[in-house]
Write a protein that holds these residues in place. Structure first.
Motif, PDB file in Angstrom:
ATOM      1  N   ARG A  14       0.800  -1.223   0.000  1.00  0.00           N
ATOM      2  CA  ARG A  14       0.000   0.000   0.000  1.00  0.00           C
ATOM      3  C   ARG A  14       0.838   1.280   0.000  1.00  0.00           C
ATOM      4  N   ARG A  15       2.148   1.148   0.064  1.00  0.00           N
ATOM      5  CA  ARG A  15       2.992   2.355   0.071  1.00  0.00           C
ATOM      6  C   ARG A  15       4.389   2.019  -0.450  1.00  0.00           C
ATOM      7  N   THR A  16       4.983   3.004  -1.113  1.00  0.00           N
ATOM      8  CA  THR A  16       6.378   2.963  -1.534  1.00  0.00           C
ATOM      9  C   THR A  16       6.913   4.360  -1.301  1.00  0.00           C
ATOM     10  N   GLU A  17       7.779   4.505  -0.297  1.00  0.00           N
ATOM     11  CA  GLU A  17       8.213   5.844   0.089  1.00  0.00           C
ATOM     12  C   GLU A  17       9.635   5.807   0.630  1.00  0.00           C
ATOM     13  N   PHE A  18      10.319   6.927   0.435  1.00  0.00           N
ATOM     14  CA  PHE A  18      11.647   7.084   1.013  1.00  0.00           C
ATOM     15  C   PHE A  18      11.528   7.420   2.499  1.00  0.00           C
ATOM     16  N   VAL A  19      12.423   6.853   3.296  1.00  0.00           N
ATOM     17  CA  VAL A  19      12.428   7.109   4.731  1.00  0.00           C
ATOM     18  C   VAL A  19      13.138   8.442   4.979  1.00  0.00           C
ATOM     19  N   GLU A  20      12.488   9.314   5.678  1.00  0.00           N
ATOM     20  CA  GLU A  20      13.070  10.627   5.966  1.00  0.00           C
ATOM     21  C   GLU A  20      14.174  10.473   7.010  1.00  0.00           C
ATOM     22  N   THR A  21      15.399  10.779   6.603  1.00  0.00           N
ATOM     23  CA  THR A  21      16.528  10.757   7.538  1.00  0.00           C
ATOM     24  C   THR A  21      17.052  12.177   7.686  1.00  0.00           C
ATOM     25  N   SER A  22      17.762  12.429   8.786  1.00  0.00           N
ATOM     26  CA  SER A  22      18.293  13.766   9.028  1.00  0.00           C
ATOM     27  C   SER A  22      19.439  14.051   8.072  1.00  0.00           C
ATOM     28  N   VAL A  23      19.570  15.301   7.674  1.00  0.00           N
ATOM     29  CA  VAL A  23      20.660  15.719   6.802  1.00  0.00           C
ATOM     30  C   VAL A  23      21.957  15.695   7.606  1.00  0.00           C
ATOM     31  N   SER A  24      22.965  15.015   7.064  1.00  0.00           N
ATOM     32  CA  SER A  24      24.223  14.881   7.791  1.00  0.00           C
ATOM     33  C   SER A  24      25.369  14.819   6.798  1.00  0.00           C
ATOM     34  N   ALA A  25      26.553  15.149   7.275  1.00  0.00           N
ATOM     35  CA  ALA A  25      27.740  15.138   6.437  1.00  0.00           C
ATOM     36  C   ALA A  25      28.336  13.737   6.400  1.00  0.00           C
ATOM     37  N   PRO A  26      29.100  13.408   5.353  1.00  0.00           N
ATOM     38  CA  PRO A  26      29.808  12.128   5.329  1.00  0.00           C
ATOM     39  C   PRO A  26      30.832  12.044   6.456  1.00  0.00           C
ATOM     40  N   LEU A  27      31.245  10.838   6.780  1.00  0.00           N
ATOM     41  CA  LEU A  27      32.261  10.628   7.798  1.00  0.00           C
ATOM     42  C   LEU A  27      33.586  11.183   7.313  1.00  0.00           C
TER      43      LEU A  27
END
Length: 510
Positions: free
Chosen positions: A406-419
């Motif tokens: 019933r759904r196909t969606e991207f998971v909202e993650t916090s904006v962060s810099a690479p390691l």
């Protein structure tokens, strides 16, 4: 300046114009005679790009004979000065044009199999054959060993391989037997005394009566150095025949150049294979079996070897650690850094996996202290299969994709810099709560980059591919991952030796 007769000049200019308009091999096919000559010294078609050339002699007229007198046989007129030289010059120019075009076509090949196919096609045009095969068997024993045919099906190649190796012309070349250094011509197999009965049977079955084989040896290796030999190429004639002196010379020049090109592609192929093997060995040999979830992974390695990785490891309390990531750079150093980073992440996950932010913080500190010139993106999730929950932290990585009925969606993650990009990395974690039958797809940026599109369009393509997956495929995470690969990267973009690494890790909750 040479006094070239008008007829010869028009003839050469016409054929050169035909070469420029349609290409050398196409022009030859258009002007070639229909049917097959019974021998290589049979009448040849007109000169086209160095193939079986004959410049037609100019027509001559005689004075009319008076009535009532019998005409006397006219004497043969002397050849114009320089006519032979003109013909030879025209032939040399045409031959050089032929070799230039054929070597240009070969140079444009960047894969070993494509170069072998081009070698067979060009050589067949030069020696007047219709079929052939090339046996790649490097003398250093490092491989790869392969056999490719022109006009021969796989079953036909299998029949030829049933003939004792010493009875075949290419076998004598590859085994270093006397007489194979400059090639082996068999103008009439059925008239040859002592022909192996199995060879006679196979030749009659496949319909060839003669063959011409030459070794594939780069000039840098030397003609007598068996260790430097790459293999042998054989062209097959439908009727008794052998190359004439001119064809022998042309194909010899072409094969010497082709051997150098093949040697370079062979080293590239070996490097790709070695990098893919090294990268695969640093990744999990198999995924763990954990109650409540099904796992599947897909990995495609770039030609130089990249630093993309994935991991799934059992943790205490029936939990599961999930990770995907990518190290900057390519080649052996990136692959080695990927191995070190993945091993460190596994150790941190065992100690404090329930806190993904702490795991990535420790990994960032290690990277900054041990490899300050390198950065990496990573995504680590602490999965609790019984609760169908994943606690997730990301460092500069693309968001996961949740795929359900019933759904196909991207998971909202916090904006962060690479390691490795900031003095101290930290970002909040997020939770994913899945329904039974839903799949969480983790992937690396190579999946998006290989599309060649902008980031927004690449994300849209990924979303559309996942949303359009048939219901039956959603029950199998492996089939779902394959479907996404084929639709996001169509037309061979998902090949194992593509431009960049690609990793997919699919987690389906039961």
């Amino acid at each position: 300046m040479l006094d070239i007769s008008l007829r010869v000049r028009v003839h050469v200019e016409t054929l050169l114009a035909a070469q420029n308009d349609m290409g050398v091999c196409d022009a030859f096919e258009q002007y070639a005679l229909v049917g097959k000559p019974d021998a290589m010294n049979a009448p040849h078609p007109p000169k086209v790009a160095g193939i079986d050339s004959t410049v037609p002699s100019p027509a001559h007229t005689v004075a009319p004979v008076a009535a009532g007198t019998s005409p006397a046989a006219p004497p043969n007129p002397p050849a114009p000065p320089g006519a032979v030289l003109q013909d030879r010059l025209a032939g040399w120019v045409s031959d050089l044009t032929t070799l230039h075009e054929l070597t240009e076509r070969l140079t444009r090949t960047s894969a070993l199999d494509a170069a072998l196919q081009e070698l067979l096609r060009a050589g067949a045009a030069l020696v007047g054959a219709r079929r052939g095969l090339v046996v790649l068997e490097p003398g250093d024993g490092l491989g790869p060993d392969t056999t490719i045919g022109l006009g021969l099906a796989r079953a036909d190649l299998g029949h030829i391989e049933t003939v004792p190796r010493s009875a075949l012309s290419y076998g004598r070349i590859l085994d270093g037997l006397p007489g194979g250094e400059d090639g082996v011509a068999e103008p009439d197999l059925f008239a040859e005394e002592g022909l192996d009965p199995r060879h006679r049977e196979v030749a009659a079955r496949l319909g060839y009566a003669a063959s011409y084989a030459v070794p594939l040896t780069p000039e840098s290796a030397g003609s007598t150095d068996s260790a430097g030999r790459l293999g042998a190429v054989v062209w097959l004639y439908d009727e008794p025949a052998e190359p004439n002196e001119r064809q022998h010379h042309l194909v010899g020049l072409y094969v010497r150049y082709a051997a150098e090109h093949l040697a370079r592609l062979l080293e590239l192929e070996r490097t790709r294979t070695a990098m893919a093997t090294m990268s695969d060995e640093l990744l999990p040999a198999r995924l763990p079996r954990v109650a409540g979830v099904q796992l599947a992974a897909r990995h495609r390695t770039g030609p130089r070897g990249g630093g993309d990785w994935y991991d799934a490891l059992p943790l205490p309390d029936a939990a599961l650690g999930l990770a995907v990531g990518s190290v900057t750079g390519a080649g052996p150093s990136a692959v080695a850094a990927m191995g070190r980073l993945r091993a460190s992440l596994r150790a941190y996950a065992v100690m404090e996996g329930e806190d993904p932010v702490a795991v990535l913080s420790d990994l960032e500190l290690l990277l900054r202290l041990t490899e300050p010139a390198r950065s990496a993106t990573a995504l680590f999730g602490y999965c609790e299969p019984a609760a169908r929950k994943i606690t997730l932290a990301g460092a500069g990585h693309s968001p996961p994709l949740l795929i359900g009925q019933r759904r196909t969606e991207f998971v909202e993650t916090s904006v962060s810099a690479p390691l490795g990009m900031l003095a101290c990395w930290e970002a909040p974690s997020v939770e994913i709560l899945a329904e039974p039958g839903e799949t969480v797809l983790l992937y690396t940026d190579g999946l998006l980059h290989r599309t060649g599109e902008t980031t927004d369009r690449a994300f849209a393509r990924l979303h559309a591919a996942a949303a359009g997956a048939p219901r039956a495929l959603r029950r199998d995470p492996g089939a779902l991952a394959d479907h996404v690969l084929r639709n996001v990267l169509p037309d061979g973009l998902d090949a194992a030796d593509g431009a960049e690494d690609v990793v997919l890790l699919a987690v389906r909750f039961e």
